[in-house]
Structures are given as C-alpha cells and as structure tokens.
Design a protein around this motif. Structure first.
Motif, short mmCIF file in Angstrom:
data_model
loop_
_atom_site.label_atom_id
_atom_site.label_comp_id
_atom_site.label_asym_id
_atom_site.label_seq_id
_atom_site.Cartn_x
_atom_site.Cartn_y
_atom_site.Cartn_z
N ASN A 54 -5.68 15.91 -5.34
CA ASN A 54 -4.87 16.23 -4.16
C ASN A 54 -5.32 17.54 -3.50
O ASN A 54 -5.34 17.65 -2.28
N ALA A 55 -5.68 18.52 -4.33
CA ALA A 55 -6.15 19.80 -3.80
C ALA A 55 -7.42 19.59 -2.98
O ALA A 55 -7.58 20.14 -1.89
N ASN B 199 -2.29 16.91 -13.95
CA ASN B 199 -3.21 17.95 -13.48
C ASN B 199 -4.42 17.33 -12.78
O ASN B 199 -4.88 17.84 -11.76
N GLU C 6 -3.39 16.24 -9.41
CA GLU C 6 -3.22 17.39 -8.50
C GLU C 6 -4.55 18.04 -8.11
O GLU C 6 -4.66 18.59 -7.02
N GLU C 7 -5.55 17.96 -8.97
CA GLU C 7 -6.87 18.49 -8.59
C GLU C 7 -7.49 17.63 -7.49
O GLU C 7 -8.13 18.13 -6.57
N GLN D 94 -6.40 24.56 -8.83
CA GLN D 94 -6.12 23.71 -7.65
C GLN D 94 -6.31 24.49 -6.35
O GLN D 94 -6.86 23.97 -5.38
N LYS D 95 -5.83 25.71 -6.35
CA LYS D 95 -5.96 26.55 -5.13
C LYS D 95 -7.43 26.71 -4.77
O LYS D 95 -7.82 26.59 -3.60
N THR E 265 -13.41 25.48 -13.95
CA THR E 265 -12.03 25.19 -14.36
C THR E 265 -11.68 25.85 -15.69
O THR E 265 -10.52 26.05 -16.02
N PRO F 179 -3.88 25.67 -14.30
CA PRO F 179 -4.14 24.55 -13.39
C PRO F 179 -3.87 24.86 -11.92
O PRO F 179 -4.63 24.45 -11.04
N ARG F 180 -2.81 25.63 -11.64
CA ARG F 180 -2.50 25.89 -10.22
C ARG F 180 -3.52 26.83 -9.58
O ARG F 180 -3.82 26.73 -8.40
N GLU G 260 -9.03 23.53 -3.38
CA GLU G 260 -8.67 23.32 -1.97
C GLU G 260 -9.59 24.14 -1.05
O GLU G 260 -10.16 23.61 -0.09
#
Ligand SMILES: [Zn+2]
Length: 284
Positions: free
Chosen positions: A44-45, A38, A41-42, A199-200, A181, A195-196, A203
C-alpha cells in the motif's frame, strides 16, 4: 514521460519489515497474521507513492512467496489487481510484459550463499545451492529483473535487508531506488526497523522511482543465456538431468544454454519443481 503509468509490483515475503525467520510465517504461526498485514501495508505504501508521483493506468501486484497466498487482498488500496496462487509459468513476475513502465520488487531477499542475509536462497531454499548466469551468481532480483528487461521494463524500486540492497546496487547500479527494511545478523536473525518507518520510506522512494523511470535502463543478460545450476544434492541432479537439453557437468551441477531469459526461467521452474518432487519422493 508517459502520462499514466503502469506498474508491476512483484512481492516476496522474506524481506518485509519485522520478520527474521521462516518459522514466524509458517502456517498457524502466531506472527503470520502480523507479517501478512505488514506485507500488505508495504505494498500500500508503494501504491501511495506511485499515485503521488503520477496518474495510474494500471498496478498489478504479483504475490510471489511460496504458493502466492500472502497478501490480504481486501486491505490493499483499491484499483489494483493481484496475481496469486500456484502453479504459474513465470511465478514471481507472472504477467509482466511490455505494457508496463516499471517493475518494483517489494520484500525481496539476497541470493543463496550471502553471509548474514536473512533467509538467503535462490528460488528454492532446499534444492538450489547456487545459480550462475553467463558466469555470474544471480539471485531472484536479477533473474526477475532480467525477465522484465526482456520486455524493456526497468527495475525502479527494491526493498529488503541491507545484504539485498548491496546485491541490487551491484547488479543495477546506484540509480535504482532501495529501502533497507532490516539489517542482517545471521540467516535467521536481523535488526528490524519499525514497520511504519519502513512504510513511510517505501512511499517516498516509490514516488522518486516513478519520477526517474524514463531514465532507467532495463536489466538484461546477453543471449544465449548460459545457466549453471548447482543443486543441493545428487538426487535432485539425477532427476534434473532428465530435462532435454540439460547437461550434467558434475555430481550436483548441470548446465543449460537457453536462447533467452524466458526459456531459462521455465527450465529454472522445472528444476525447482523436480527438486521438490525428488525430496518428497517419487513413486517411480
Ligand atoms: Zn524468494
């Protein structure tokens, strides 16, 4: 507005989505792998958001939780470099300099002593009760922002729990972009967003932060930087008072007047290191 942006991302683990206690991210804990994924990925976002808003000159990701070995480097978006491992003099912002246009703080947490904040602490959960700079209690976000500010780099985006978001708005005003978060219930309990979903939003907010970067003001403390260290116990203070120039003002309190934030940061690192050594035992 610069044609190509250089972004410095400082990463901490406590404020990412999905975790509510240190137990979950200890070595061999079952949730550790998911937390690392996670976290990755955060980041990466944020990288996706940056690349939507601008051309990228450079993105550096500074892995700044514990010994700096949290992110899964092979799963990060290509093109970044990662600062990792320990020790390093400027730990959470190692390598920040005037080459960067903006600082992002991902996965951060509120300062020591914040009610309901997840895993609240300031640099060392075991050694530090509180730190004041020029009379005001500060957390990791303000300290790291001030190091960036020394080089003229503003903070664009901060992510973490709702208590951190309140702290951040107090220090940097409304112009800094934030992502909540999770919502703190107690030190080791939170209502976590998916989490998703987090992430959105990272971004989107990363792109927004890039677009307004030139209007953001670097955050600074007026020099000389007068730092007050309130430590967890007298033994840590007994060792910390060995540092030249530091003054013991009470059983657990010391004051250090630094000429700038960089000097303060190195003293902070030293106090925390002595705290760790004091608690794990000196042989002399
Ligand atoms: Zn931290």
């Amino acid at each position: 507005m610069p044609q190509k942006f250089s972004v410095f991302i400082s990463f901490d683990l406590e404020g990412i989505s999905g975790i509510s206690s240190w137990k979950e991210v200890q070595k061999n804990a079952t949730a550790l792998r998911e937390a690392r994924e996670n976290a990755t990925e955060e980041i990466n976002a944020a990288i996706r958001g940056i690349s939507q808003a601008t051309q990228i000159k450079e993105i550096v990701v500074c892995d700044a939780h514990a010994s700096g070995e949290n992110l899964i480097i092979g799963k990060l978006e290509k093109g970044v470099t990662v600062v990792k491992g320990t020790p390093r003099p400027y730990y959470m912002v190692e390598g920040i300099c005037s080459d960067y246009d903006v600082l992002f703080c991902i996965g951060y947490h509120a300062m020591a002593g914040t009610h309901k904040a997840g895993m609240d602490h300031t640099y060392s959960g075991s050694s530090v009760y509180g730190i004041k700079i020029n009379g005001t209690y500060v957390g990791e976000t303000a300290i790291n922002a001030a190091v960036a500010g020394y080089y003229g780099v503003p903070v664009g985006l901060v992510t973490g729990d709702d208590c951190l978001v309140k702290e951040v708005k107090k220090f940097f005003g409304q112009s800094v972009e934030t992502v909540t978060t999770k919502y703190g219930i107690s030190r080791f309990s939170a209502q976590c967003r998916h989490p998703r979903d987090v992430q959105k939003e990272i971004e989107t907010k990363a792109a927004k932060a890039i677009k307004k970067t030139t209007r953001l003001k670097p955050f600074t403390f007026r020099p000389p930087v007068r730092a007050e260290f309130e430590l967890s116990n007298t033994l840590i203070a007994d060792y910390a008072e060995l540092i030249p120039g530091i003054k013991r003002t009470a059983a657990r309190s010391l004051v250090y007047k630094a000429s700038d934030i960089l000097e303060f940061y190195r003293i902070l690192r030293l106090v925390c290191s002595l705290g760790a050594l004091a608690q794990h035992g000196f042989s002399s």
